[in-house]
Design an enzyme around this catalytic site. Sequence first.
Site, short mmCIF file in Angstrom:
data_model
loop_
_atom_site.label_atom_id
_atom_site.label_comp_id
_atom_site.label_asym_id
_atom_site.label_seq_id
_atom_site.Cartn_x
_atom_site.Cartn_y
_atom_site.Cartn_z
N LYS A 96 18.55 -0.56 7.92
CA LYS A 96 18.54 -1.03 6.54
C LYS A 96 19.84 -1.77 6.21
O LYS A 96 19.83 -2.80 5.53
CB LYS A 96 18.34 0.14 5.57
N LYS A 136 20.70 5.40 2.28
CA LYS A 136 21.04 5.77 3.66
C LYS A 136 21.68 4.61 4.42
O LYS A 136 22.14 4.78 5.55
CB LYS A 136 19.78 6.27 4.38
N GLY A 171 0.80 -1.22 0.00
CA GLY A 171 0.00 0.00 0.00
C GLY A 171 0.83 1.27 0.00
O GLY A 171 0.30 2.36 -0.18
#
Length: 608
Positions: free
Chosen positions: A417, A405, A284
């Site tokens: 991440k 990043k 979404g």
Amino acid sequence: MAYHQRLSLLILIDSSFIIVAFLLSKVLLYETFDLYHHITVSTLLSLIVFHHFFSKVYKLYKKAWEYASIGELLIILKIVSFSIFFTAIIQLSIDNAVHLRMLFIIWLIQMSFIGGSRFTWRAIRDSYFKTEENRKRTLIIGAGAAGTMIARQLIKNNDSSLLPVAFIDDDHRKHNLDILGIPVIGGVNQLESAVSNLMIENIVIAIPSLNSRELNRIFKECAKTNINTKTLPMIEDLVTGKVSIEQFRDVEVEDLLGREPVKLDMEGISEYITNKVVIVTGAGGSIGSEICRQIARFLPKHLILLGHGENSIYSIEMELRDLYSEQPIKFFPEIADIQDAEKIQQIMNLYRPDVVYHAAAHKHVPLMEHSPEEAVKNNLLGTLNVANAAHLTKVKTFVLISSDKAVNPTSVMGATKRLAEMSIQHLNKTSKTNFIAVRFGNVLGSRGSVIPLFKKQIKNGGPVTITHPEMVRYFMTIPEASRLVIQAGSLAKGGEIFVLDMGEPVKILDLAKNLVTLSGNSIDDIGISFTGMRPGEKLFEELLNDNEVHEKQIYPNIYIGKASESYVEEIGLLLKTYSQLDKEVLRQTLIQLANRKHHQNSAYSMPG
């Protein structure tokens, strides 16, 4: 009923023209109206019958004559010529002779009457029924095929609010020429004076082939005029019929920063997506939903839309169902939290996907500085839950959507991440699943990105807030990033970190100025203020660190980074203890571990 009335009227008018042409030819040649001779009767009947026969063949009576052009004139030429030719054959068969002079005169008079009547109607309509009041005087930049098409559409459409009065084009061969009665008055360097002299109220950029650099150059000239500037709709929207040529759109910052369209290896992508089962997590979100749109084009067997927010999942599901209602794709919405390992495993067991795109993540840098434990739960633990479930169900390809990043991270978001990348690279060593990560920078218009914020600030009257005047970032459009992510998935062999070519970095200050100008405001009116750098931010972003640099592109706009060390034991220890750590300690721990280098062989211990 109106059509049949129009048809009857046109047949009557053309028949009258043919009779008049015939009688005039008789008078001019023989000075007589001898209507009862057998040749006279057969010639007249032949002319009328053959004219209406060929008019039906060439659909003459279905033409809208208010828009008549050379094409319609050629059709009239064919019809009149064929009717004369076959009439000559009738004359030859009855009288053993062809009355060439009479037929030639009839041909001339018919062409004049029938052709002239049609074009006279168009001239009258254009001259006397055109309402120029309340139509904005419009300058069209680009006198090529697209510009001419726009001008023609605007001229013939009296309901349009725009009235084309001049062209601007850098092609010197077109200068001082008239196109559709509209003058080409010069090049882009004369734009300012043209706007002033011609009292221009609107500018339309009509050059679809423009690259972003050229569009930037032209837009800067347009911006000097403070006149509303529009451009053509997207070519793909025109081709698919979603919009018409007259539905101009504002020039967007994406146009100025965009690059050449991504050319995909359709065959390679089809091989691993078409008729396969695909799961997209975070379906979404801005990136996740666009990945779904791009994947659907390749007609997978099943596309599972997994996300935490019911409204966003419902929205993308309805959109895709509408677009692909006649295609053999089945869409399955799944509301689930990636932090719920058991639920994620159940979904994997149920659908047994071939490919997983993992786009679900917390990505807002300053917010994650305040809530590092949430970043760990979602970006690291959530990724491991999805990756482990993919491994256990023997998914063929797992694609982690990562970030620039993650390179030498100074933020919690970037660190989580990077640790997620390490985790799936380690898992790839023992799994039959090909685990890869795809890294890219900021995407234009994504939720939480700087552009929606700037637009909101401009709408509210300003000022636009920037953290630092020298702040630069890489940007690409959401569709471009999504296409390259899908392409990278087709290239996966396992363990790679793919890096998307983000082009040249963009100065945030320049981006803000462009947005202010595009909105029709001046920078002095809106204002720009500098607020100082936020926690976790860097002035410059990187896509690969020194240990990962691999300069060769493996596909246009896609690089591959060298594999680096994965500190899985330390990551495992962190996941067991993170909830017990103070926020600042956790933040420092994450950044320290994510920045650990190959040569650091000392034992890693948790601070605190």
